[in-house]
Design a protein around this motif. Structure first.
Motif, PDB file in Angstrom:
ATOM      1  N   SER A 119      23.430 -17.974   2.113  1.00 53.09           N
ATOM      2  CA  SER A 119      23.779 -18.048   3.534  1.00 53.09           C
ATOM      3  C   SER A 119      22.677 -17.444   4.405  1.00 53.09           C
ATOM      4  O   SER A 119      22.398 -17.945   5.494  1.00 53.09           O
ATOM      5  CB  SER A 119      25.138 -17.403   3.814  1.00 53.09           C
ATOM      6  OG  SER A 119      25.121 -16.046   3.513  1.00 53.09           O
ATOM      7  N   ILE A 120      22.008 -16.404   3.926  1.00 48.19           N
ATOM      8  CA  ILE A 120      20.872 -15.829   4.660  1.00 48.19           C
ATOM      9  C   ILE A 120      19.740 -16.843   4.737  1.00 48.19           C
ATOM     10  O   ILE A 120      19.148 -17.053   5.801  1.00 48.19           O
ATOM     11  CB  ILE A 120      20.392 -14.515   3.989  1.00 48.19           C
ATOM     12  CG1 ILE A 120      21.454 -13.427   4.142  1.00 48.19           C
ATOM     13  CG2 ILE A 120      19.047 -14.070   4.560  1.00 48.19           C
ATOM     14  CD1 ILE A 120      21.205 -12.191   3.298  1.00 48.19           C
ATOM     15  N   ILE A 121      19.457 -17.495   3.614  1.00 42.96           N
ATOM     16  CA  ILE A 121      18.402 -18.521   3.575  1.00 42.96           C
ATOM     17  C   ILE A 121      18.748 -19.661   4.534  1.00 42.96           C
ATOM     18  O   ILE A 121      17.886 -20.149   5.271  1.00 42.96           O
ATOM     19  CB  ILE A 121      18.202 -19.041   2.132  1.00 42.96           C
ATOM     20  CG1 ILE A 121      17.558 -17.955   1.278  1.00 42.96           C
ATOM     21  CG2 ILE A 121      17.373 -20.321   2.108  1.00 42.96           C
ATOM     22  CD1 ILE A 121      17.547 -18.270  -0.223  1.00 42.96           C
ATOM     23  N   ALA A 122      20.001 -20.068   4.541  1.00 42.22           N
ATOM     24  CA  ALA A 122      20.433 -21.165   5.415  1.00 42.22           C
ATOM     25  C   ALA A 122      20.218 -20.805   6.883  1.00 42.22           C
ATOM     26  O   ALA A 122      19.702 -21.618   7.658  1.00 42.22           O
ATOM     27  CB  ALA A 122      21.899 -21.498   5.156  1.00 42.22           C
ATOM     28  N   LYS A 123      20.582 -19.591   7.253  1.00 40.20           N
ATOM     29  CA  LYS A 123      20.455 -19.167   8.651  1.00 40.20           C
ATOM     30  C   LYS A 123      19.003 -18.950   9.049  1.00 40.20           C
ATOM     31  O   LYS A 123      18.553 -19.421  10.089  1.00 40.20           O
ATOM     32  CB  LYS A 123      21.260 -17.889   8.884  1.00 40.20           C
ATOM     33  CG  LYS A 123      22.749 -18.117   8.902  1.00 40.20           C
ATOM     34  CD  LYS A 123      23.504 -16.816   9.057  1.00 40.20           C
ATOM     35  CE  LYS A 123      24.996 -17.060   8.896  1.00 40.20           C
ATOM     36  NZ  LYS A 123      25.744 -15.833   8.744  1.00 40.20           N
ATOM     37  N   LYS A 124      18.262 -18.216   8.227  1.00 42.98           N
ATOM     38  CA  LYS A 124      16.891 -17.847   8.595  1.00 42.98           C
ATOM     39  C   LYS A 124      15.899 -18.995   8.450  1.00 42.98           C
ATOM     40  O   LYS A 124      14.966 -19.108   9.233  1.00 42.98           O
ATOM     41  CB  LYS A 124      16.405 -16.660   7.759  1.00 42.98           C
ATOM     42  CG  LYS A 124      17.003 -15.350   8.162  1.00 42.98           C
ATOM     43  CD  LYS A 124      16.327 -14.211   7.429  1.00 42.98           C
ATOM     44  CE  LYS A 124      16.839 -12.883   7.947  1.00 42.98           C
ATOM     45  NZ  LYS A 124      16.162 -11.768   7.296  1.00 42.98           N
ATOM     46  N   LEU A 125      16.089 -19.825   7.427  1.00 44.35           N
ATOM     47  CA  LEU A 125      15.091 -20.857   7.124  1.00 44.35           C
ATOM     48  C   LEU A 125      15.592 -22.283   7.319  1.00 44.35           C
ATOM     49  O   LEU A 125      14.880 -23.233   7.007  1.00 44.35           O
ATOM     50  CB  LEU A 125      14.589 -20.671   5.682  1.00 44.35           C
ATOM     51  CG  LEU A 125      13.981 -19.304   5.373  1.00 44.35           C
ATOM     52  CD1 LEU A 125      13.702 -19.166   3.894  1.00 44.35           C
ATOM     53  CD2 LEU A 125      12.726 -19.078   6.192  1.00 44.35           C
ATOM     54  N   ASN A 126      16.848 -22.417   7.789  1.00 44.38           N
ATOM     55  CA  ASN A 126      17.437 -23.731   7.978  1.00 44.38           C
ATOM     56  C   ASN A 126      17.311 -24.574   6.705  1.00 44.38           C
ATOM     57  O   ASN A 126      16.824 -25.691   6.713  1.00 44.38           O
ATOM     58  CB  ASN A 126      16.805 -24.462   9.174  1.00 44.38           C
ATOM     59  CG  ASN A 126      17.598 -25.704   9.536  1.00 44.38           C
ATOM     60  OD1 ASN A 126      18.793 -25.781   9.290  1.00 44.38           O
ATOM     61  ND2 ASN A 126      16.919 -26.683  10.100  1.00 44.38           N
TER      62      ASN A 126
END
Length: 160
Positions: A119-126
Protein backbone atom coordinates in the motif's frame (compact mmCIF):
# COMPACT_ATOMS: atom_id res chain seq x y z
CA UNK A 1 -15.76 -34.88 -7.11
CA UNK A 2 -12.54 -32.93 -6.63
CA UNK A 3 -13.46 -29.24 -7.00
CA UNK A 4 -9.84 -28.13 -7.43
CA UNK A 5 -9.41 -30.50 -10.36
CA UNK A 6 -12.72 -29.37 -11.85
CA UNK A 7 -11.72 -25.70 -11.62
CA UNK A 8 -8.35 -26.38 -13.24
CA UNK A 9 -9.98 -28.49 -15.98
CA UNK A 10 -12.34 -25.61 -16.74
CA UNK A 11 -9.44 -23.16 -17.00
CA UNK A 12 -7.71 -25.46 -19.50
CA UNK A 13 -10.91 -25.76 -21.53
CA UNK A 14 -11.44 -21.96 -21.44
CA UNK A 15 -7.99 -21.47 -22.94
CA UNK A 16 -8.85 -23.87 -25.80
CA UNK A 17 -6.51 -26.70 -24.80
CA UNK A 18 -7.35 -30.37 -24.46
CA UNK A 19 -7.02 -32.08 -21.13
CA UNK A 20 -5.38 -35.31 -22.20
CA UNK A 21 -5.16 -38.27 -19.85
CA UNK A 22 -1.46 -37.53 -19.37
CA UNK A 23 -2.11 -33.87 -18.50
CA UNK A 24 -4.86 -34.85 -16.08
CA UNK A 25 -2.54 -37.37 -14.40
CA UNK A 26 0.15 -34.70 -13.97
CA UNK A 27 -2.38 -32.19 -12.64
CA UNK A 28 -3.72 -34.78 -10.19
CA UNK A 29 -0.16 -35.41 -8.96
CA UNK A 30 0.03 -31.77 -7.86
CA UNK A 31 -3.34 -31.92 -6.16
CA UNK A 32 -2.50 -35.13 -4.28
CA UNK A 33 1.14 -34.39 -3.43
CA UNK A 34 2.01 -33.82 0.21
CA UNK A 35 4.99 -31.72 -0.85
CA UNK A 36 3.63 -28.64 -2.60
CA UNK A 37 6.84 -27.51 -4.34
CA UNK A 38 7.58 -30.16 -6.92
CA UNK A 39 10.37 -30.25 -9.48
CA UNK A 40 9.93 -32.16 -12.76
CA UNK A 41 11.71 -35.21 -11.33
CA UNK A 42 9.38 -35.24 -8.29
CA UNK A 43 6.37 -35.17 -10.62
CA UNK A 44 7.91 -37.96 -12.71
CA UNK A 45 8.26 -40.22 -9.65
CA UNK A 46 4.67 -39.54 -8.55
CA UNK A 47 3.24 -40.05 -12.03
CA UNK A 48 5.26 -43.21 -12.80
CA UNK A 49 3.39 -45.07 -10.08
CA UNK A 50 0.07 -44.36 -11.81
CA UNK A 51 1.02 -44.04 -15.48
CA UNK A 52 4.37 -45.66 -16.30
CA UNK A 53 4.06 -44.67 -19.97
CA UNK A 54 4.50 -40.93 -19.23
CA UNK A 55 8.08 -39.88 -19.89
CA UNK A 56 10.14 -37.10 -18.36
CA UNK A 57 10.05 -35.07 -21.60
CA UNK A 58 6.24 -35.08 -21.46
CA UNK A 59 6.38 -33.87 -17.88
CA UNK A 60 8.69 -30.98 -18.80
CA UNK A 61 6.46 -29.96 -21.73
CA UNK A 62 3.33 -30.18 -19.58
CA UNK A 63 4.89 -28.15 -16.75
CA UNK A 64 5.81 -25.45 -19.28
CA UNK A 65 2.28 -25.48 -20.70
CA UNK A 66 0.62 -25.38 -17.27
CA UNK A 67 2.88 -22.47 -16.29
CA UNK A 68 2.00 -20.64 -19.52
CA UNK A 69 -1.71 -21.28 -18.83
CA UNK A 70 -1.22 -19.95 -15.28
CA UNK A 71 -2.26 -23.25 -13.68
CA UNK A 72 1.14 -23.58 -12.00
CA UNK A 73 3.58 -21.07 -10.58
CA UNK A 74 7.26 -21.63 -11.38
CA UNK A 75 9.50 -21.05 -8.36
CA UNK A 76 13.26 -20.73 -8.07
CA UNK A 77 14.67 -21.58 -4.66
CA UNK A 78 18.29 -21.23 -5.74
CA UNK A 79 19.00 -24.96 -5.90
CA UNK A 80 19.33 -25.14 -9.68
CA UNK A 81 15.89 -26.69 -10.22
CA UNK A 82 12.60 -25.08 -11.10
CA UNK A 83 9.87 -26.03 -8.71
CA UNK A 84 6.16 -25.68 -9.26
CA UNK A 85 3.08 -25.20 -7.14
CA UNK A 86 -0.61 -25.00 -7.99
CA UNK A 87 -1.85 -21.57 -8.93
CA UNK A 88 -5.48 -22.13 -7.99
CA UNK A 89 -7.74 -19.75 -6.03
CA UNK A 90 -7.77 -22.34 -3.26
CA UNK A 91 -3.98 -22.02 -3.02
CA UNK A 92 -3.65 -18.41 -4.21
CA UNK A 93 -3.32 -16.91 -0.74
CA UNK A 94 -0.17 -14.95 -0.19
CA UNK A 95 2.37 -17.23 1.33
CA UNK A 96 6.10 -17.06 1.65
CA UNK A 97 8.84 -19.65 1.56
CA UNK A 98 11.43 -20.57 4.17
CA UNK A 99 14.29 -22.41 2.47
CA UNK A 100 16.89 -24.38 4.40
CA UNK A 101 20.29 -23.93 2.78
CA UNK A 102 21.60 -27.14 4.33
CA UNK A 103 18.95 -29.80 3.57
CA UNK A 104 16.91 -27.90 0.97
CA UNK A 105 13.54 -28.31 2.67
CA UNK A 106 10.99 -25.63 1.87
CA UNK A 107 8.29 -24.58 4.30
CA UNK A 108 5.50 -22.13 3.69
CA UNK A 109 4.32 -19.49 6.07
CA UNK A 110 1.31 -17.29 5.71
CA UNK A 111 1.58 -13.73 6.82
CA UNK A 112 0.44 -10.80 4.77
CA UNK A 113 2.92 -8.41 6.34
CA UNK A 114 3.93 -7.21 2.89
CA UNK A 115 0.46 -5.76 2.29
CA UNK A 116 1.48 -2.66 4.25
CA UNK A 117 4.54 -2.26 2.04
CA UNK A 118 2.38 -2.78 -1.05
CA UNK A 119 0.00 0.00 0.00
CA UNK A 120 2.94 2.36 0.63
CA UNK A 121 4.36 1.51 -2.80
CA UNK A 122 0.95 2.08 -4.38
CA UNK A 123 0.57 5.51 -2.79
CA UNK A 124 4.13 6.78 -3.17
CA UNK A 125 4.99 5.30 -6.57
CA UNK A 126 1.57 4.81 -8.16
CA UNK A 127 2.35 1.12 -8.64
CA UNK A 128 -0.29 -1.59 -8.28
CA UNK A 129 1.15 -4.88 -7.05
CA UNK A 130 -0.56 -7.99 -8.37
CA UNK A 131 1.69 -10.58 -6.77
CA UNK A 132 4.80 -10.90 -4.64
CA UNK A 133 7.12 -13.61 -3.42
CA UNK A 134 9.26 -13.62 -0.33
CA UNK A 135 11.97 -16.23 0.09
CA UNK A 136 13.84 -16.46 3.38
CA UNK A 137 17.03 -18.54 3.41
CA UNK A 138 18.44 -20.05 6.59
CA UNK A 139 18.56 -23.26 8.59
CA UNK A 140 15.54 -25.36 9.55
CA UNK A 141 15.14 -26.60 13.11
CA UNK A 142 16.40 -30.11 12.31
CA UNK A 143 19.57 -28.80 10.65
CA UNK A 144 20.18 -26.38 13.52
CA UNK A 145 20.02 -29.28 15.97
CA UNK A 146 22.40 -31.37 13.83
CA UNK A 147 24.86 -28.49 13.51
CA UNK A 148 24.73 -27.86 17.25
CA UNK A 149 25.37 -31.55 17.97
CA UNK A 150 28.28 -31.54 15.50
CA UNK A 151 29.76 -28.43 17.14
CA UNK A 152 29.42 -29.97 20.61
CA UNK A 153 31.03 -33.22 19.44
CA UNK A 154 33.86 -31.25 17.83
CA UNK A 155 34.37 -29.18 20.98
CA UNK A 156 34.36 -32.31 23.15
CA UNK A 157 36.91 -33.94 20.84
CA UNK A 158 39.21 -30.93 21.05
CA UNK A 159 38.85 -30.86 24.83
CA UNK A 160 40.20 -34.39 25.18
Amino acid sequence: MNTTLEKLKERIKDKKYKLTTQRQTILQAFIDAEEKHLCAEDVYVLVKAVAPDIGLATIYRTLDLFTELDLLKRLDFGDGRNRYELNDEEFAHFHHHLICVKCGCVKEFEDDMLETLESIIAKKLNFKTIDHQLKVYGYCGDCQEKMKAEEEAEAAQKGE
